[in-house]
Motif scaffolding. Structure first.
Motif, PDB file in Angstrom:
ATOM      1  N   ALA A  64       0.820  -1.216   0.000  1.00 16.72           N
ATOM      2  CA  ALA A  64       0.000   0.000   0.000  1.00 16.72           C
ATOM      3  C   ALA A  64       0.856   1.270   0.000  1.00 16.72           C
ATOM      4  O   ALA A  64       0.516   2.242  -0.667  1.00 16.72           O
ATOM      5  N   THR A  65       1.977   1.248   0.719  1.00  8.60           N
ATOM      6  CA  THR A  65       2.754   2.482   0.866  1.00  8.60           C
ATOM      7  C   THR A  65       3.861   2.645  -0.166  1.00  8.60           C
ATOM      8  O   THR A  65       4.130   3.764  -0.602  1.00  8.60           O
ATOM      9  N   LEU A  66       4.497   1.547  -0.570  1.00  6.52           N
ATOM     10  CA  LEU A  66       5.653   1.669  -1.455  1.00  6.52           C
ATOM     11  C   LEU A  66       5.432   1.153  -2.872  1.00  6.52           C
ATOM     12  O   LEU A  66       6.018   1.678  -3.807  1.00  6.52           O
ATOM     13  N   LEU A  67       4.616   0.114  -3.017  1.00  8.89           N
ATOM     14  CA  LEU A  67       4.530  -0.539  -4.320  1.00  8.89           C
ATOM     15  C   LEU A  67       3.302  -0.153  -5.141  1.00  8.89           C
ATOM     16  O   LEU A  67       3.400   0.006  -6.351  1.00  8.89           O
ATOM     17  N   ALA A  68       2.159  -0.022  -4.513  1.00 11.62           N
ATOM     18  CA  ALA A  68       0.946   0.336  -5.265  1.00 11.62           C
ATOM     19  C   ALA A  68       1.106   1.646  -6.037  1.00 11.62           C
ATOM     20  O   ALA A  68       0.643   1.740  -7.186  1.00 11.62           O
ATOM     21  N   LEU A  95       3.540   2.619  -7.598  1.00  8.99           N
ATOM     22  CA  LEU A  95       4.347   2.362  -8.796  1.00  8.99           C
ATOM     23  C   LEU A  95       3.531   1.755  -9.930  1.00  8.99           C
ATOM     24  O   LEU A  95       4.041   1.573 -11.036  1.00  8.99           O
ATOM     25  N   GLY A  96       2.291   1.402  -9.644  1.00  9.48           N
ATOM     26  CA  GLY A  96       1.440   0.791 -10.663  1.00  9.48           C
ATOM     27  C   GLY A  96       1.882  -0.620 -10.991  1.00  9.48           C
ATOM     28  O   GLY A  96       2.217  -1.391 -10.105  1.00  9.48           O
ATOM     29  N   ALA A  97       1.935  -0.961 -12.277  1.00 12.19           N
ATOM     30  CA  ALA A  97       2.259  -2.318 -12.713  1.00 12.19           C
ATOM     31  C   ALA A  97       3.669  -2.730 -12.285  1.00 12.19           C
ATOM     32  O   ALA A  97       3.937  -3.899 -12.052  1.00 12.19           O
ATOM     33  N   ALA A  98       4.581  -1.768 -12.155  1.00  7.34           N
ATOM     34  CA  ALA A  98       5.957  -2.089 -11.761  1.00  7.34           C
ATOM     35  C   ALA A  98       6.045  -2.486 -10.291  1.00  7.34           C
ATOM     36  O   ALA A  98       7.044  -3.051  -9.868  1.00  7.34           O
ATOM     37  N   GLY A  99       5.004  -2.214  -9.521  1.00  5.31           N
ATOM     38  CA  GLY A  99       5.050  -2.483  -8.094  1.00  5.31           C
ATOM     39  C   GLY A  99       4.406  -3.774  -7.655  1.00  5.31           C
ATOM     40  O   GLY A  99       4.261  -4.013  -6.470  1.00  5.31           O
ATOM     41  N   GLY A 100       4.023  -4.612  -8.581  1.00  6.26           N
ATOM     42  CA  GLY A 100       3.376  -5.862  -8.187  1.00  6.26           C
ATOM     43  C   GLY A 100       3.514  -6.907  -9.263  1.00  6.26           C
ATOM     44  O   GLY A 100       4.361  -6.806 -10.136  1.00  6.26           O
ATOM     45  N   VAL A 101       2.666  -7.895  -9.174  1.00  6.80           N
ATOM     46  CA  VAL A 101       2.666  -8.922 -10.214  1.00  6.80           C
ATOM     47  C   VAL A 101       1.754  -8.460 -11.346  1.00  6.80           C
ATOM     48  O   VAL A 101       0.847  -7.652 -11.123  1.00  6.80           O
ATOM     49  N   PRO A 102       1.973  -8.939 -12.562  1.00  2.13           N
ATOM     50  CA  PRO A 102       1.211  -8.423 -13.701  1.00  2.13           C
ATOM     51  C   PRO A 102      -0.264  -8.825 -13.740  1.00  2.13           C
ATOM     52  O   PRO A 102      -1.004  -8.316 -14.563  1.00  2.13           O
ATOM     53  N   VAL A 103      -0.696  -9.711 -12.872  1.00  4.49           N
ATOM     54  CA  VAL A 103      -2.083 -10.150 -12.867  1.00  4.49           C
ATOM     55  C   VAL A 103      -2.825  -9.382 -11.767  1.00  4.49           C
ATOM     56  O   VAL A 103      -2.524  -9.534 -10.583  1.00  4.49           O
TER      57      VAL A 103
END
Length: 138
Positions: free
Chosen positions: A22-26, A28-36
């Motif tokens: 929630a604080t660091l990755l979201a 970043l959009g698609a770069a902050g998580g898995v592609p699904v």
């Protein structure tokens, strides 16, 4: 008791997964998580909320002493060492803030932050284990 400490530790880890996402990755959009998209939602949002609710609501846990809080750090320290070795050798890291290209001062700042946050959330989870649960499990 060992299973209860393991469960408390895992609860701590998954809560931190939700907070870090929630604080660091979201942002970043698609770069902050898995592609699904549904996998991101299930892993990073639903599971941490469920784990915290389960820990707070149900009484199927024993009280955990704060003298065992150090156990919460075992897995994250091993994980950080593996990530840093892999990042230094082949350049792959799971999160951009741990990439060696950002400089090791920045990386070690985040490693220190991971330890502090792990202890803070671990303390919260251990403290909740000492509270009376809302729902009783037979």
């Amino acid at each position: 008791m060992r299973l209860n400490i393991a469960r408390g530790s895992v609860t701590t880890y998954i809560i931190i997964v939700g907070v870090v996402y929630a604080t660091l990755l979201a942002p970043l959009g698609a770069a902050g998580g898995v592609p699904v998209a549904w996998a991101n939602t299930a892993l990073h949002i639903i599971t941490p909320i469920y784990a915290l609710a389960d820990w707070i609501l149900f009484s199927d846990r024993a009280r955990i002493g704060f003298n065992r809080l150090w156990i919460v750090l075992i897995y994250p320290i091993v994980w950080v060492v593996v990530v840093l070795v892999r990042g230094a050798t082949d350049g792959w890291v799971p999160y951009p803030f741990l990439h060696p290209d950002t400089g090791y001062a920045s990386v070690f700042f985040y490693v220190g932050l991971i330890i502090v946050v792990m202890l803070a959330f671990g303390s919260l989870v251990f403290w909740i284990s000492r509270m009376r649960s809302i729902l009783r499990v037979p």
